[in-house]
Design an enzyme around this catalytic site. Structure first.
Site, PDB file in Angstrom:
ATOM      1  N   LYS A  64       0.828  -1.211   0.000  1.00 12.18           N
ATOM      2  CA  LYS A  64       0.000   0.000   0.000  1.00 12.18           C
ATOM      3  C   LYS A  64       0.863   1.263   0.000  1.00 12.18           C
ATOM      4  O   LYS A  64       0.480   2.288  -0.517  1.00 12.18           O
ATOM      5  CB  LYS A  64      -0.886   0.020   1.250  1.00 12.18           C
ATOM      6  CG  LYS A  64      -2.125  -0.848   1.113  1.00 12.18           C
ATOM      7  CD  LYS A  64      -2.985  -0.776   2.370  1.00 12.18           C
ATOM      8  CE  LYS A  64      -4.195  -1.686   2.255  1.00 12.18           C
ATOM      9  NZ  LYS A  64      -4.850  -1.961   3.510  1.00 12.18           N
TER      10      LYS A  64
HETATM   11  N1  GLU Z   1      -8.667  -7.203   6.237  1.00  9.13           N
HETATM   12  C1  GLU Z   1      -7.616  -8.106   5.863  1.00  9.13           C
HETATM   13  C2  GLU Z   1      -6.602  -7.379   5.010  1.00  9.13           C
HETATM   14  O1  GLU Z   1      -6.906  -6.341   4.441  1.00  9.13           O
HETATM   15  C3  GLU Z   1      -8.117  -9.305   5.095  1.00  9.13           C
HETATM   16  C4  GLU Z   1      -8.945 -10.179   5.922  1.00  9.13           C
HETATM   17  C5  GLU Z   1      -9.304 -11.527   5.327  1.00  9.13           C
HETATM   18  O2  GLU Z   1      -9.460 -11.636   4.100  1.00  9.13           O
HETATM   19  O3  GLU Z   1      -9.463 -12.460   6.088  1.00  9.13           O
HETATM   20  O4  GLU Z   1      -5.488  -7.856   4.895  1.00  9.13           O
END
Ligand code: GLU
Length: 283
Positions: free
Chosen positions: A256
């Site tokens: 990111k």
């Molecule tokens: N929120 C997590 C992330 O952005 C991904 C969660 C998931 O897919 O279990 O890395």
């Protein structure tokens, strides 16, 4: 909204801590097309429990970027920050089962303990918590005086409670035996947030009836703990599909923080989304 138990349900669950990049596009497209191909449902979930690092502008960015890719999803979109009480309910159940304990440690306390230990086991998430607060005799008075604390899974107690080996089906790796000891007594509620990634993702995947969890293999190890939480809470274990990560031309993962690979910057350079999709999924 229909919740046909036979129907396949996938999700894309980004954290709004930055703009999406090509790696996210790959994951989102895999989950989206899987649902489309099998007459299933595709959900988008915003994983914003970290109210300090997550920002609304990034939530808007997620919607914008996914629309640009041509994705559609069901409304309303679940935002984790609006559902802290759901995670609290799950945590309360785990407390009542005696499989969690309060942890008053600071990062420094943990680091000191690890440095002093002869051997400090490491897992995929770094050093495993050395159990300083497990079984602490003064936990009750410390809680009563309001000392800041997290809640950790007492893995040993949890596995005793479950009493059987756990596994899950991974579409890439096949039947996987869970090795939760590689992560140990993970945090289920943080000092500053009444939940954690592990707890909220498991609660939400169940509440949203997700049947197929399609996500990057960087989260493969987390599943060792997720199946434990599912078993404790009486939730079904979905089918998992941990896909390989998309790499850039240097063989590195997209990050990111690298602004040049965000979907926003590709769009600003007038890149055609179809061309981008073709570069990700060459046919
Ligand atoms: N929120 C997590 C992330 O952005 C991904 C969660 C998931 O897919 O279990 O890395």
């Amino acid at each position: 909204m229909s919740t046909d138990p036979q129907q396949l349900v996938t999700r894309f669950a980004p954290s709004p801590t930055g703009r999406l990049h090509k790696g996210h596009a790959y994951s989102a497209l895999l989950a989206y097309h899987r649902a489309r191909e099998e007459g299933g449902r595709f959900l988008l979930r915003i994983e914003d429990i970290d109210t300090v690092r997550c920002r609304n502008e990034f939530v808007d960015g997620i919607f914008e970027d996914l629309k640009w890719l041509g994705l559609t999803w069901e409304e309303p979109v679940r935002r984790q920050s609006e559902h802290f009480s759901d995670y609290q309910t799950a945590l309360d159940r785990l407390k009542a089962m005696g499989v969690v304990y309060p942890c008053f440690c600071t990062r420094k306390d943990i680091q000191r303990e690890i440095e002093a230990a002869e051997s400090a086991p490491h897992g995929p998430d770094g050093p495993i918590y050395p159990g300083i607060c497990r079984g602490r005799a003064d936990a009750v008075p410390l809680l009563a005086e309001g000392k800041p604390h997290a809640w950790r899974l007492d893995l040993k107690a949890a596995l005793e409670h479950i009493g059987e080996p756990l596994s899950w089906h991974d579409e890439i790796k096949g039947e996987v035996t869970a090795k939760p000891e590689e992560l140990g007594d993970v945090v289920l509620a943080r000092k500053d947030t009444p939940t954690s990634y592990h707890l909220s993702v498991v609660v939400d995947d169940t509440l949203q009836h997700i049947t197929h969890i399609i996500r990057g293999e960087d989260l493969f190890h987390a599943t060792h703990i997720h199946v434990v939480l599912q078993k404790l809470l009486g939730y079904p274990t979905p089918i998992y599909h941990h896909h390989g990560l998309l790499l850039d031309e240097h063989g590195e993962r997209f990050a990111k923080r690298n602004k040049s690979v965000t979907l926003e910057s590709l769009r600003a350079r007038d890149i055609d989304p179809e061309a981008l999709i073709h570069s990700i999924f060459p046919r």
